[in-house]
Enzyme design. Structure first.
Site, short mmCIF file in Angstrom:
data_model
loop_
_atom_site.label_atom_id
_atom_site.label_comp_id
_atom_site.label_asym_id
_atom_site.label_seq_id
_atom_site.Cartn_x
_atom_site.Cartn_y
_atom_site.Cartn_z
N HIS A 146 0.82 -1.20 0.10
CA HIS A 146 0.03 0.04 0.01
C HIS A 146 0.84 1.29 0.14
CE1 HIS A 146 -2.75 -2.98 2.34
NE2 HIS A 146 -3.31 -2.90 0.95
N GLU A 203 -4.35 -4.44 -4.80
CA GLU A 203 -5.67 -4.40 -4.81
C GLU A 203 -6.08 -2.62 -4.86
OE1 GLU A 203 -6.28 -3.05 -1.69
OE2 GLU A 203 -5.58 -4.22 -0.21
#
Length: 329
Positions: free
Chosen positions: A241, A279
């Site tokens: 992330h 994602e």
């Protein structure tokens, strides 16, 4: 000659290189200043040192090979006029060539400390069967000189004492909060950092250019992560992330450096990692375009409780085979 990886890390902790002219580089390392010229034919760069004796140093030769291959995807291997014998036999081919894909998988050039190898002892966490993860490192875990920016990028393990103020400011940035949804008090952000540091499957990092912090990163083991149940996760798949907290460090100029460098660190940190996954929010078109340009394949859309996501994946063979440490032009 014996090749000492610890000595290599110490000698090449800080190095830089600049182009003096087409195919002429000035290299600065712990061994001093050197100038080298190179010619490229059929993907092979032939390097000759002009000023400064390379003193039969494998470390210096590898630094020169990095400089030559850092910006040009077309170069697949490097040879050194008169110095091939100085390269360690386990990294050079019998003809003296140094394969760029092997060079860029040599962790001690960029990692000041190594976590691998840890024997694959299996354990269970929250119903997920996975290998035991290595203890968290501290301090700087990756350094790389970025020639097109003429500055060094580093990733350092986040510290709640020294990094909390920046992390708090970044999480309250409007653009960051749109994605992370973690705006709040400094106490909340201290708890987040402490929780990430305590979590064996997450490595929280601060990215810096020339010692100026610009963003927060999380590298995680996919099998224990919320992403794991949504695909057939391998034991050593890792995801990430990112929150670029400093507005001045957003945009193509900077992502061309931090994105391939972060992927490089992940692949170097454990050679058993064959895939890097992500994602992103399915509606985040700009991020998805950046990932596509950086070699990530689009696998499928799926639904988290809080967002519709796109599963993306980058293979080790793709990254090193296509030399994706060089950004797309």
């Amino acid at each position: 000659m014996d090749f000492d990886a610890v000595k290599q890390r110490r000698a090449l902790q800080s190095r830089s290189y600049v182009s003096l002219a087409p195919n002429l580089i000035h290299l600065k390392t712990a061994y001093g200043h050197h100038e080298a010229a190179f010619e490229v034919e059929a993907g092979i760069a032939s390097v000759t040192f002009y000023h400064g004796d390379p003193v039969q140093s494998a470390e210096l030769l590898m630094a020169a090979a990095e400089a030559v291959t850092a910006e040009d995807r077309s170069i697949t291997s490097v040879v050194f006029e008169g110095h091939q014998a100085s390269l360690p036999p386990h990294i050079a081919a019998p003809d003296g060539r140094l394969d760029s894909a092997i060079l860029w998988q040599w962790p001690s050039l960029w990692l000041p400390q190594l976590s691998y190898p840890l024997p694959p002892v299996q354990e269970m966490t929250a119903g997920r069967y996975h290998p035991r993860r290595p203890s968290k490192p501290k301090g700087t875990i990756y350094k790389r000189f970025i020639p097109w920016l003429e500055r060094e990028i580093t990733f350092t393990v986040a510290d709640p004492e020294t990094d909390l103020a920046a992390f708090h400011r970044w999480m309250n940035d409007e653009q960051v909060n749109t994605i992370w949804e973690d705006a709040g008090s400094i106490d909340k952000h201290r708890e987040i950092l402490e929780e990430r540091i305590a979590d064996p499957h997450v490595l929280p990092l601060i990215g810096s250019f020339a010692d100026i912090p610009f963003g927060y990163f999380e590298v995680y083991w996919a099998k224990e992560n919320r992403l794991g149940p949504f695909y057939d996760a391998d034991d050593y798949d890792r995801g990430w992330h990112v929150a670029i907290g400093e507005p001045g460090y957003r945009g193509k100029k900077w992502i061309s450096a931090w994105l391939p460098s972060l992927m490089h660190f992940i692949f170097l940190d454990d050679p058993r990692t064959k895939r890097i996954v992500g994602e992103p929010r399915a509606s985040h078109e700009q991020q998805i375009r950046n990932l596509d340009r950086s070699g990530f394949a689009k696998v499928k859309h799926f639904d988290f409780p809080h967002k519709r996501a796109l599963l993306v994946m980058l293979g080790r063979e793709r990254f090193f085979g296509d030399r994706l440490w060089v950004p797309a032009s």
